[in-house]
Design a protein around this motif. Sequence first.
Motif, PDB file in Angstrom:
ATOM      1  N   GLY A  11      48.900  62.161  38.718  1.00  0.00           N
ATOM      2  CA  GLY A  11      49.278  61.580  36.843  1.00  0.00           C
ATOM      3  C   GLY A  11      49.815  61.002  36.549  1.00  0.00           C
ATOM      4  N   SER A  12      50.914  61.184  37.438  1.00  0.00           N
ATOM      5  CA  SER A  12      52.047  60.676  36.582  1.00  0.00           C
ATOM      6  C   SER A  12      52.325  59.020  37.543  1.00  0.00           C
ATOM      7  CB  SER A  12      53.008  60.866  35.915  1.00  0.00           C
ATOM      8  OG  SER A  12      53.623  61.613  37.085  1.00  0.00           O
ATOM      9  N   LEU A  13      52.265  59.335  38.787  1.00  0.00           N
ATOM     10  CA  LEU A  13      51.883  58.334  39.467  1.00  0.00           C
ATOM     11  C   LEU A  13      51.110  58.096  41.004  1.00  0.00           C
ATOM     12  CD1 LEU A  13      55.910  59.505  41.064  1.00  0.00           C
ATOM     13  CD2 LEU A  13      55.255  56.992  39.548  1.00  0.00           C
ATOM     14  N   ARG A  14      50.624  57.310  41.007  1.00  0.00           N
ATOM     15  CA  ARG A  14      49.570  56.800  41.747  1.00  0.00           C
ATOM     16  C   ARG A  14      50.277  56.014  43.478  1.00  0.00           C
ATOM     17  NH1 ARG A  14      44.650  54.842  39.582  1.00  0.00           N
ATOM     18  NH2 ARG A  14      45.314  52.901  39.116  1.00  0.00           N
ATOM     19  N   VAL A  15      49.490  56.818  44.656  1.00  0.00           N
ATOM     20  CA  VAL A  15      50.735  55.841  45.612  1.00  0.00           C
ATOM     21  C   VAL A  15      49.138  55.075  46.731  1.00  0.00           C
ATOM     22  CG1 VAL A  15      51.610  55.955  47.806  1.00  0.00           C
ATOM     23  CG2 VAL A  15      52.445  57.194  45.612  1.00  0.00           C
ATOM     24  N   THR A  16      49.194  54.537  46.468  1.00  0.00           N
ATOM     25  CA  THR A  16      48.513  53.435  47.502  1.00  0.00           C
ATOM     26  C   THR A  16      48.372  52.602  49.121  1.00  0.00           C
ATOM     27  OG1 THR A  16      46.942  53.115  45.941  1.00  0.00           O
ATOM     28  CG2 THR A  16      46.756  52.122  47.350  1.00  0.00           C
ATOM     29  N   ARG A  17      48.030  52.653  49.815  1.00  0.00           N
ATOM     30  CA  ARG A  17      48.092  51.777  51.272  1.00  0.00           C
ATOM     31  C   ARG A  17      47.553  50.756  50.831  1.00  0.00           C
ATOM     32  NH1 ARG A  17      47.831  51.309  56.432  1.00  0.00           N
ATOM     33  NH2 ARG A  17      48.926  51.230  57.857  1.00  0.00           N
ATOM     34  N   TRP A  18      47.816  49.962  52.025  1.00  0.00           N
ATOM     35  CA  TRP A  18      46.863  48.922  51.393  1.00  0.00           C
ATOM     36  C   TRP A  18      47.032  47.848  52.782  1.00  0.00           C
ATOM     37  CZ3 TRP A  18      43.417  47.411  48.096  1.00  0.00           C
ATOM     38  CH2 TRP A  18      43.382  47.798  46.825  1.00  0.00           C
ATOM     39  N   GLU A  19      46.021  47.360  53.198  1.00  0.00           N
ATOM     40  CA  GLU A  19      45.886  46.552  54.704  1.00  0.00           C
ATOM     41  C   GLU A  19      45.041  45.806  54.441  1.00  0.00           C
ATOM     42  OE1 GLU A  19      46.507  49.182  58.086  1.00  0.00           O
ATOM     43  OE2 GLU A  19      45.779  47.711  59.619  1.00  0.00           O
ATOM     44  N   ILE A  20      45.900  44.333  54.545  1.00  0.00           N
ATOM     45  CA  ILE A  20      45.041  43.129  54.551  1.00  0.00           C
ATOM     46  C   ILE A  20      44.996  42.706  55.954  1.00  0.00           C
ATOM     47  CG2 ILE A  20      44.343  41.366  53.459  1.00  0.00           C
ATOM     48  CD1 ILE A  20      46.732  41.808  51.038  1.00  0.00           C
ATOM     49  N   GLU A  21      43.593  42.357  56.770  1.00  0.00           N
ATOM     50  CA  GLU A  21      43.223  41.954  57.548  1.00  0.00           C
ATOM     51  C   GLU A  21      43.538  40.332  57.440  1.00  0.00           C
ATOM     52  OE1 GLU A  21      42.606  43.107  60.608  1.00  0.00           O
ATOM     53  OE2 GLU A  21      43.294  45.331  59.399  1.00  0.00           O
ATOM     54  N   GLY A  23      43.013  36.420  57.266  1.00  0.00           N
ATOM     55  CA  GLY A  23      41.893  35.810  57.014  1.00  0.00           C
ATOM     56  C   GLY A  23      41.466  36.922  55.586  1.00  0.00           C
ATOM     57  N   GLY A  24      41.801  37.940  54.964  1.00  0.00           N
ATOM     58  CA  GLY A  24      41.316  38.655  54.372  1.00  0.00           C
ATOM     59  C   GLY A  24      42.064  39.315  52.893  1.00  0.00           C
ATOM     60  N   ALA A  25      42.202  38.614  51.727  1.00  0.00           N
ATOM     61  CA  ALA A  25      42.806  39.505  50.629  1.00  0.00           C
ATOM     62  C   ALA A  25      42.333  40.313  49.701  1.00  0.00           C
ATOM     63  CB  ALA A  25      42.045  38.025  49.475  1.00  0.00           C
ATOM     64  N   ILE A  26      42.262  40.595  48.238  1.00  0.00           N
ATOM     65  CA  ILE A  26      42.681  42.096  47.838  1.00  0.00           C
ATOM     66  C   ILE A  26      41.845  40.749  46.427  1.00  0.00           C
ATOM     67  CG2 ILE A  26      43.118  44.236  46.263  1.00  0.00           C
ATOM     68  CD1 ILE A  26      45.528  44.363  48.685  1.00  0.00           C
ATOM     69  N   PRO A  27      40.581  41.281  46.410  1.00  0.00           N
ATOM     70  CA  PRO A  27      40.261  39.620  44.606  1.00  0.00           C
ATOM     71  C   PRO A  27      40.752  40.022  43.582  1.00  0.00           C
ATOM     72  CG  PRO A  27      38.159  41.460  46.123  1.00  0.00           C
ATOM     73  CD  PRO A  27      39.638  42.025  46.409  1.00  0.00           C
ATOM     74  N   LEU A  28      40.663  39.118  42.877  1.00  0.00           N
ATOM     75  CA  LEU A  28      41.038  38.631  41.600  1.00  0.00           C
ATOM     76  C   LEU A  28      41.060  41.044  40.966  1.00  0.00           C
ATOM     77  CD1 LEU A  28      42.166  37.550  39.333  1.00  0.00           C
ATOM     78  CD2 LEU A  28      40.128  37.367  38.244  1.00  0.00           C
ATOM     79  N   HIS A  29      42.452  40.686  40.373  1.00  0.00           N
ATOM     80  CA  HIS A  29      42.496  41.982  39.307  1.00  0.00           C
ATOM     81  C   HIS A  29      43.529  42.188  38.429  1.00  0.00           C
ATOM     82  CE1 HIS A  29      45.590  42.386  43.261  1.00  0.00           C
ATOM     83  NE2 HIS A  29      46.052  43.419  42.472  1.00  0.00           N
ATOM     84  N   ARG A  78      47.597  35.139  55.116  1.00  0.00           N
ATOM     85  CA  ARG A  78      47.423  34.091  55.832  1.00  0.00           C
ATOM     86  C   ARG A  78      47.750  33.557  57.136  1.00  0.00           C
ATOM     87  NH1 ARG A  78      47.527  30.364  50.183  1.00  0.00           N
ATOM     88  NH2 ARG A  78      45.980  30.835  49.297  1.00  0.00           N
ATOM     89  N   GLY A  79      48.207  34.837  57.624  1.00  0.00           N
ATOM     90  CA  GLY A  79      48.801  35.161  58.720  1.00  0.00           C
ATOM     91  C   GLY A  79      48.039  35.578  59.899  1.00  0.00           C
ATOM     92  N   SER A  80      48.441  35.597  60.785  1.00  0.00           N
ATOM     93  CA  SER A  80      47.797  35.955  62.230  1.00  0.00           C
ATOM     94  C   SER A  80      47.748  37.627  62.802  1.00  0.00           C
ATOM     95  CB  SER A  80      47.866  35.318  63.281  1.00  0.00           C
ATOM     96  OG  SER A  80      49.430  35.185  63.307  1.00  0.00           O
ATOM     97  N   ALA A  81      48.517  37.930  61.665  1.00  0.00           N
ATOM     98  CA  ALA A  81      49.018  39.334  62.292  1.00  0.00           C
ATOM     99  C   ALA A  81      48.529  40.405  60.469  1.00  0.00           C
ATOM    100  CB  ALA A  81      50.412  40.452  62.291  1.00  0.00           C
TER     101      ALA A  81
END
Lengths: 92, 92
Positions: A11-21, A23-29, A78-81
Amino acid sequence: MATGETQIDTGSLRVTRWEIEPGGAIPLHRHEHEYVVVPLVDATLHVVEADGSEAAVELRVGRSYARPAGARHTVANRGSAPLAFVEIERLS
Amino acid sequence: MATGETQIDTGSLRVTRWEIEPGGAIPLHRHEHEYVVVPLVDATLHVVEADGSEAAVELRVGRSYARPAGARHTVANRGSAPLAFVEIERLS
């Protein structure tokens, strides 16, 4: 492809784990809240602002950075890992 | 031995990287603020509460957990490898 897993929302803190393959991307936000990024890997994150300008952010494991609310961007791997980080938002 | 490096203090969020050597501990302290822990290693963290009770917390890289303000404890590394995590406190 990018995936976000909400680990915590108090409610006061939100924690999100992101993984990007590769060539992938998190779209515009837009970031509605101040946030901290804790990198889980050494990698280069490409940040494309809404106006088209770009920056390469060097991620290092455990070397955190903070940003104010208001950023509006795409973030790309844009990396390989696979690229992973934890985002902590201050909700209120 | 334990060392804490303040990486960020925005006035509303404070980020500290902690490292605890084998056999070391962060001495008894009280958490004045709600906080999130982002482990940077897989390890077991031994938490000794002020009343002497103990808990073993299994840390996994990038698997975060949150705790409310008010905890008062020592945290120890009884393993054989250095232990590291990032703590994010919600200051206000």
